[in-house]
Write a protein that holds these residues in place. Sequence first.
Motif, PDB file in Angstrom:
ATOM      1  N   PRO A 145       0.827  -1.206   0.000  1.00  0.00           N
ATOM      2  CA  PRO A 145       0.000   0.000   0.000  1.00  0.00           C
ATOM      3  C   PRO A 145       0.866   1.263   0.000  1.00  0.00           C
ATOM      4  CG  PRO A 145       0.203  -0.808   2.234  1.00  0.00           C
ATOM      5  CD  PRO A 145       0.951  -1.792   1.360  1.00  0.00           C
ATOM      6  N   ASP A 146       0.210   2.414   0.027  1.00  0.00           N
ATOM      7  CA  ASP A 146       0.902   3.697  -0.046  1.00  0.00           C
ATOM      8  C   ASP A 146       1.844   3.922   1.126  1.00  0.00           C
ATOM      9  OD1 ASP A 146       1.344   6.316  -1.223  1.00  0.00           O
ATOM     10  OD2 ASP A 146       0.122   7.135   0.406  1.00  0.00           O
ATOM     11  N   GLU A 147       1.624   3.246   2.239  1.00  0.00           N
ATOM     12  CA  GLU A 147       2.491   3.421   3.400  1.00  0.00           C
ATOM     13  C   GLU A 147       3.957   3.143   3.074  1.00  0.00           C
ATOM     14  OE1 GLU A 147      -1.528   3.310   5.096  1.00  0.00           O
ATOM     15  OE2 GLU A 147      -0.502   2.147   3.528  1.00  0.00           O
ATOM     16  N   GLY A 148       4.210   2.231   2.118  1.00  0.00           N
ATOM     17  CA  GLY A 148       5.585   1.954   1.726  1.00  0.00           C
ATOM     18  C   GLY A 148       6.252   3.172   1.120  1.00  0.00           C
ATOM     19  N   THR A 149       5.549   3.842   0.229  1.00  0.00           N
ATOM     20  CA  THR A 149       6.079   5.064  -0.367  1.00  0.00           C
ATOM     21  C   THR A 149       6.369   6.104   0.700  1.00  0.00           C
ATOM     22  OG1 THR A 149       4.972   4.706  -2.486  1.00  0.00           O
ATOM     23  CG2 THR A 149       5.511   6.981  -1.920  1.00  0.00           C
ATOM     24  N   ILE A 150       5.449   6.269   1.634  1.00  0.00           N
ATOM     25  CA  ILE A 150       5.615   7.295   2.666  1.00  0.00           C
ATOM     26  C   ILE A 150       6.782   6.964   3.582  1.00  0.00           C
ATOM     27  CG2 ILE A 150       4.483   8.506   4.568  1.00  0.00           C
ATOM     28  CD1 ILE A 150       3.464   9.072   1.626  1.00  0.00           C
ATOM     29  N   MET A 151       6.962   5.712   3.934  1.00  0.00           N
ATOM     30  CA  MET A 151       8.118   5.317   4.750  1.00  0.00           C
ATOM     31  C   MET A 151       9.424   5.687   4.058  1.00  0.00           C
ATOM     32  SD  MET A 151       7.455   1.655   6.639  1.00  0.00           S
ATOM     33  CE  MET A 151       7.248   0.718   5.128  1.00  0.00           C
ATOM     34  N   LEU A 152       9.508   5.370   2.764  1.00  0.00           N
ATOM     35  CA  LEU A 152      10.734   5.655   2.020  1.00  0.00           C
ATOM     36  C   LEU A 152      10.940   7.152   1.862  1.00  0.00           C
ATOM     37  CD1 LEU A 152      13.005   4.050   0.706  1.00  0.00           C
ATOM     38  CD2 LEU A 152      11.699   4.065  -1.432  1.00  0.00           C
ATOM     39  N   LEU A 160       0.909   8.345  -5.671  1.00  0.00           N
ATOM     40  CA  LEU A 160      -0.110   7.588  -4.950  1.00  0.00           C
ATOM     41  C   LEU A 160      -0.666   6.452  -5.786  1.00  0.00           C
ATOM     42  CD1 LEU A 160      -2.073   7.083  -2.616  1.00  0.00           C
ATOM     43  CD2 LEU A 160      -3.511   8.936  -3.532  1.00  0.00           C
ATOM     44  N   ARG A 161      -0.391   5.226  -5.364  1.00  0.00           N
ATOM     45  CA  ARG A 161      -0.966   4.058  -6.013  1.00  0.00           C
ATOM     46  C   ARG A 161      -2.319   3.758  -5.358  1.00  0.00           C
ATOM     47  NH1 ARG A 161       2.115  -1.675  -7.481  1.00  0.00           N
ATOM     48  NH2 ARG A 161       1.474  -1.550  -9.662  1.00  0.00           N
ATOM     49  N   PRO A 162      -3.356   3.493  -6.136  1.00  0.00           N
ATOM     50  CA  PRO A 162      -4.675   3.242  -5.541  1.00  0.00           C
ATOM     51  C   PRO A 162      -4.778   1.938  -4.762  1.00  0.00           C
ATOM     52  CG  PRO A 162      -4.876   3.862  -7.861  1.00  0.00           C
ATOM     53  CD  PRO A 162      -3.434   3.580  -7.603  1.00  0.00           C
ATOM     54  N   ALA A 217      -8.550  10.989  -2.410  1.00  0.00           N
ATOM     55  CA  ALA A 217      -8.631  12.383  -1.984  1.00  0.00           C
ATOM     56  C   ALA A 217      -7.953  12.577  -0.630  1.00  0.00           C
ATOM     57  CB  ALA A 217     -10.086  12.833  -1.928  1.00  0.00           C
ATOM     58  N   GLU A 218      -8.178  11.634   0.295  1.00  0.00           N
ATOM     59  CA  GLU A 218      -7.601  11.765   1.633  1.00  0.00           C
ATOM     60  C   GLU A 218      -6.085  11.655   1.597  1.00  0.00           C
ATOM     61  OE1 GLU A 218      -5.832  10.677   5.322  1.00  0.00           O
ATOM     62  OE2 GLU A 218      -6.103   9.205   3.709  1.00  0.00           O
ATOM     63  N   ARG A 219      -5.568  10.705   0.835  1.00  0.00           N
ATOM     64  CA  ARG A 219      -4.110  10.518   0.768  1.00  0.00           C
ATOM     65  C   ARG A 219      -3.435  11.682   0.051  1.00  0.00           C
ATOM     66  NH1 ARG A 219      -2.329   6.762   4.311  1.00  0.00           N
ATOM     67  NH2 ARG A 219      -0.389   6.566   3.109  1.00  0.00           N
ATOM     68  N   LEU A 220      -4.081  12.206  -0.982  1.00  0.00           N
ATOM     69  CA  LEU A 220      -3.510  13.353  -1.694  1.00  0.00           C
ATOM     70  C   LEU A 220      -3.491  14.608  -0.829  1.00  0.00           C
ATOM     71  CD1 LEU A 220      -5.145  12.827  -5.197  1.00  0.00           C
ATOM     72  CD2 LEU A 220      -2.712  12.642  -4.671  1.00  0.00           C
ATOM     73  N   GLU A 221      -4.485  14.741   0.029  1.00  0.00           N
ATOM     74  CA  GLU A 221      -4.530  15.883   0.927  1.00  0.00           C
ATOM     75  C   GLU A 221      -3.477  15.768   2.027  1.00  0.00           C
ATOM     76  OE1 GLU A 221      -5.752  19.529   2.278  1.00  0.00           O
ATOM     77  OE2 GLU A 221      -6.414  18.492   0.455  1.00  0.00           O
ATOM     78  N   ARG A 222      -3.178  14.550   2.396  1.00  0.00           N
ATOM     79  CA  ARG A 222      -2.306  14.296   3.551  1.00  0.00           C
ATOM     80  C   ARG A 222      -0.826  14.303   3.200  1.00  0.00           C
ATOM     81  NH1 ARG A 222      -3.430   8.932   7.236  1.00  0.00           N
ATOM     82  NH2 ARG A 222      -1.832   9.253   8.833  1.00  0.00           N
ATOM     83  N   TYR A 223      -0.492  13.881   1.986  1.00  0.00           N
ATOM     84  CA  TYR A 223       0.909  13.740   1.605  1.00  0.00           C
ATOM     85  C   TYR A 223       1.175  14.418   0.251  1.00  0.00           C
ATOM     86  CZ  TYR A 223       0.910  10.177   5.267  1.00  0.00           C
ATOM     87  OH  TYR A 223       0.790   9.519   6.460  1.00  0.00           O
ATOM     88  N   PRO A 224       2.444  14.801   0.001  1.00  0.00           N
ATOM     89  CA  PRO A 224       2.763  15.564  -1.221  1.00  0.00           C
ATOM     90  C   PRO A 224       3.014  14.693  -2.442  1.00  0.00           C
ATOM     91  CG  PRO A 224       4.725  15.386   0.122  1.00  0.00           C
ATOM     92  CD  PRO A 224       3.618  14.708   0.892  1.00  0.00           C
ATOM     93  N   GLN A 230     -13.060  11.964 -11.905  1.00  0.00           N
ATOM     94  CA  GLN A 230     -12.667  12.465 -10.591  1.00  0.00           C
ATOM     95  C   GLN A 230     -11.155  12.361 -10.398  1.00  0.00           C
ATOM     96  OE1 GLN A 230     -14.427  14.060  -8.272  1.00  0.00           O
ATOM     97  NE2 GLN A 230     -16.183  13.991  -9.658  1.00  0.00           N
ATOM     98  N   VAL A 231     -10.573  11.252 -10.826  1.00  0.00           N
ATOM     99  CA  VAL A 231      -9.128  11.073 -10.718  1.00  0.00           C
ATOM    100  C   VAL A 231      -8.393  12.135 -11.529  1.00  0.00           C
ATOM    101  CG1 VAL A 231      -7.216   9.518 -11.294  1.00  0.00           C
ATOM    102  CG2 VAL A 231      -9.269   8.605 -10.201  1.00  0.00           C
ATOM    103  N   ILE A 232      -8.869  12.372 -12.742  1.00  0.00           N
ATOM    104  CA  ILE A 232      -8.268  13.410 -13.586  1.00  0.00           C
ATOM    105  C   ILE A 232      -8.399  14.776 -12.921  1.00  0.00           C
ATOM    106  CG2 ILE A 232      -8.534  14.666 -15.768  1.00  0.00           C
ATOM    107  CD1 ILE A 232      -9.265  11.934 -17.045  1.00  0.00           C
ATOM    108  N   ALA A 233      -9.565  15.061 -12.340  1.00  0.00           N
ATOM    109  CA  ALA A 233      -9.773  16.348 -11.672  1.00  0.00           C
ATOM    110  C   ALA A 233      -8.808  16.514 -10.496  1.00  0.00           C
ATOM    111  CB  ALA A 233     -11.216  16.471 -11.198  1.00  0.00           C
ATOM    112  N   MET A 234      -8.611  15.445  -9.723  1.00  0.00           N
ATOM    113  CA  MET A 234      -7.660  15.511  -8.607  1.00  0.00           C
ATOM    114  C   MET A 234      -6.249  15.796  -9.110  1.00  0.00           C
ATOM    115  SD  MET A 234      -8.785  12.245  -6.270  1.00  0.00           S
ATOM    116  CE  MET A 234     -10.520  11.861  -5.973  1.00  0.00           C
ATOM    117  N   ALA A 235      -5.868  15.121 -10.189  1.00  0.00           N
ATOM    118  CA  ALA A 235      -4.527  15.310 -10.738  1.00  0.00           C
ATOM    119  C   ALA A 235      -4.348  16.722 -11.286  1.00  0.00           C
ATOM    120  CB  ALA A 235      -4.268  14.272 -11.832  1.00  0.00           C
TER     121      ALA A 235
END
Length: 296
Positions: free
Chosen positions: A77-84, A96-98, A119-126, A148-153
Amino acid sequence: MTSTSFAKAAIGLALLLAPLPASAHDEKPIGDAVNALPIFDAHMHYKEPAWTEFPVASVVELMDRSGVAMALVSSTPDEGTIMLWEYAPNRVVPELRPYHGSAGSSNWTKAPGMEAYLAERLERYPHEGIGEFHIHRLDISDEALFRQVIAMAKARDIFLHVHSGPEPVRWLYSLDRQVKIIWAHAGLGERAETVHALMAEFPELVADTSLREYDIVGADGGLDPEWEAILLAFQDRLMVGSDTWVNGQWENYTSIIASHRYWLSKLPEDAARKIAYRNAERLFGREISMEVIGKR
């Protein structure tokens, strides 16, 4: 075939058959000097099975050993990216991988709450991209989610990192022509002529060449002629990548990066520098140099 599709096909064929500028053939390859170039790894994963066997410090050590200055990282999950990223913020560009929980490559678009999760992960991390995600089979009933994904991006001016054949890429552009896309693996499994045609059709499309190193190198050890044409024609929109999707890729990481340096060594210096790191500098607004090796 409609007149529009016929015209597109004709344009693509003309571009594919067009001769390269004489300078592209005449310029001397960079050769062994390629080993001094910093590499931007545009397709790295730090998935949960790697966390124990390859702790974050060992990942950065592998990058250092391979001359990889920086990497675009997504994880399941995304936690791996954030740890690194938290361990080495100057070496990691997070995306962010879904995929998380029961949501994987084959069902993530149908997973309940996916839009809220992203949306939550994008708001929380860069994060600077959404992906790498798979579109194994285009299902137009997913249009609402993808809009929605395109709009977020677009709201964040970040990329979608898409693992698919050419048709899903065309479909995403049909939803919004301004969406920014990195085509994972330069269309893994697609013929060189198909890759050339899609890159020519969409002048903004970027691609990473992870898992393509053995297509790029021909049987004689030189560059495959069709891939050489792609590398030279689209040298401003290509990046290398390792795709550490299983631990075996981490075990072979230095060899994988060396295999990319091998084919880069066959290119003129300017093209090699662009694909190795300069394109990433432009696309992600980073300064990439060997000076970060050994640092975090």
